[in-house]
Motif scaffolding. Structure first.
Motif, PDB file in Angstrom:
ATOM      1  N   ILE A  91      -2.917   6.672  -2.266  1.00 41.05           N
ATOM      2  CA  ILE A  91      -3.959   7.180  -1.372  1.00 41.05           C
ATOM      3  C   ILE A  91      -4.105   8.686  -1.539  1.00 41.05           C
ATOM      4  O   ILE A  91      -5.226   9.217  -1.612  1.00 41.05           O
ATOM      5  CB  ILE A  91      -3.624   6.829   0.084  1.00 41.05           C
ATOM      6  N   THR A 127      -7.715   3.287   2.849  1.00 41.42           N
ATOM      7  CA  THR A 127      -7.725   2.410   1.677  1.00 41.42           C
ATOM      8  C   THR A 127      -9.130   2.064   1.209  1.00 41.42           C
ATOM      9  O   THR A 127      -9.293   1.343   0.224  1.00 41.42           O
ATOM     10  CB  THR A 127      -6.951   1.110   1.973  1.00 41.42           C
ATOM     11  N   ILE A 160       0.869  -1.195   0.000  1.00 43.03           N
ATOM     12  CA  ILE A 160       0.000   0.000   0.000  1.00 43.03           C
ATOM     13  C   ILE A 160       0.895   1.232   0.000  1.00 43.03           C
ATOM     14  O   ILE A 160       1.692   1.435   0.920  1.00 43.03           O
ATOM     15  CB  ILE A 160      -0.928   0.010   1.227  1.00 43.03           C
TER      16      ILE A 160
END
Length: 244
Positions: free
Chosen positions: A79, A220, A74
Motif C-alpha cells: 500500500i 486497497t 494485505i
C-alpha cells in the motif's frame, strides 16, 4: 554504496511513471502528453553520474523482508508503495522535482552495509542518509497505521520537532482530514529515529488504519489510493507556497 544509491534513484526517476501506468490521476494532476517522464529520461542520459536533486524525497515505507503491518494477505509495504508512486506522478505533473527511494519490493537496508546494527536500524539509517545525498528539501514518509482494537480510523501526520516540519504536517493533515472527513491534529514525533536523523522538514504520513474496514477499503482501492496521494500533494503544494 554510493553507486548503489545512484542506481536505485536512477531507476526511481526513469521507471516510476511506467510502474504506475495504470494509476488514474485527478484531472488537474494528469500530464497532457507524459512529457515529464521523457524529460527525466533525457536528464538521466545527459548526466549519468550525477545524483538527482529533489524538492521532495518520497519514502515508501518498509519493503522487501520488512512488510510492515498486515491484515490477512494485505501488506502495508504494498500500500505504501502504491500511494508513493501516485504521489510521485502528481508532484511531477505539477513541476515539483520528486524522487522515490524505492520503486519495487526491496529493503533499503540491503544498500547499507556500513551500519553495524540490526537490519531495521540499517534500513532507517539508509532512509535518512538519502536526503543528504540528493539534497532533498522535504522528506515525506508514507505508512499505514494499526489500532489494537480496530476501532480507530483516519489519517495521522507525525512531524519532526521543529517549526517547518510542523507547518508541513499541518497542511497535509488538513488536506487528508478533508479527504477522509476527519478532524485529527498532527503530532510531534520526537521518538522516531528517521525524523531525528533528517535535517530537512520531515513528516511521517499514516494514511489510515489497515484493520478498520472503511480505511482498509480505501487503502486497497486504486481510486482511494489516488485520493490519498492527491491530498498529500495538496498539503505539500500549500506548504511550498508559504515556506521559503
Amino acid at each position: 554504496m554510493r553507486s548503489s544509491i545512484v542506481r536505485k534513484l536512477g531507476i526511481a526517476i526513469l521507471t516510476a511513471a511506467t510502474l504506475a501506468w495504470s494509476v488514474p490521476l485527478p484531472a488537474a494532476a494528469t500530464p497532457e502528453d507524459g512529457s515529464f517522464e521523457e524529460d527525466d529520461r533525457k536528464a538521466a542520459v545527459q548526466t549519468p553520474h550525477s545524483l538527482p536533486v529533489a524538492d521532495v524525497l518520497i519514502d515508501a515505507g518498509h519493503g522487501g523482508i520488512d512488510s510492515g503491518t498486515h491484515y490477512k494477505d494485505i501488506l502495508e509495504k504494498d500500500i505504501n508503495l502504491a500511494i508513493a508512486r501516485k504521489l510521485y506522478l502528481i508532484l511531477k505533473s505539477r513541476g515539483v522535482r520528486a524522487v522515490l527511494n524505492r520503486t519495487g519490493d526491496y529493503a533499503l537496508s540491503n544498500d547499507n552495509r556500513w551500519h553495524r546494527a540490526s537490519r531495521h536500524m540499517r534500513d532507517l539509517s539508509q532512509r535518512g542518509s538519502l536526503t543528504e545525498e540528493i539534497e532533498a528539501k522535504l522528506f515525506v514518509s508514507i505508512h499505514v497505521n494499526w489500532s489494537p482494537k480496530g476501532k480507530k480510523r483516519g489519517p495521522l501526520v507525525i512531524h519532526q520537532k521543529e517549526g517547518r516540519s510542523a507547518l508541513l504536517a499541518s497542511f497535509i493533515q488538513q488536506a487528508l482530514n478533508r479527504q477522509q472527513n476527519t478532524r485529527r491534529l498532527p503530532q510531534s514525533g520526537g521518538k522516531y529515529y528517521v525524523l531525528n536523523r533528517i535535517k530537512v522538514p520531515s513528516v511521517i504520513v499514516e494514511t489510515g488504519f489497515l484493520n478498520h474496514d472503511g480505511d482498509r477499503a480505501m487503502l486497497t482501492s486504486p481510486r482511494g489510493q489516488t485520493r490519498v496521494a492527491a491530498a498529500i500533494a495538496e498539503g505539500i503544494f500549500f506548504y511550498r507556497c508559504i515556506a521559503p
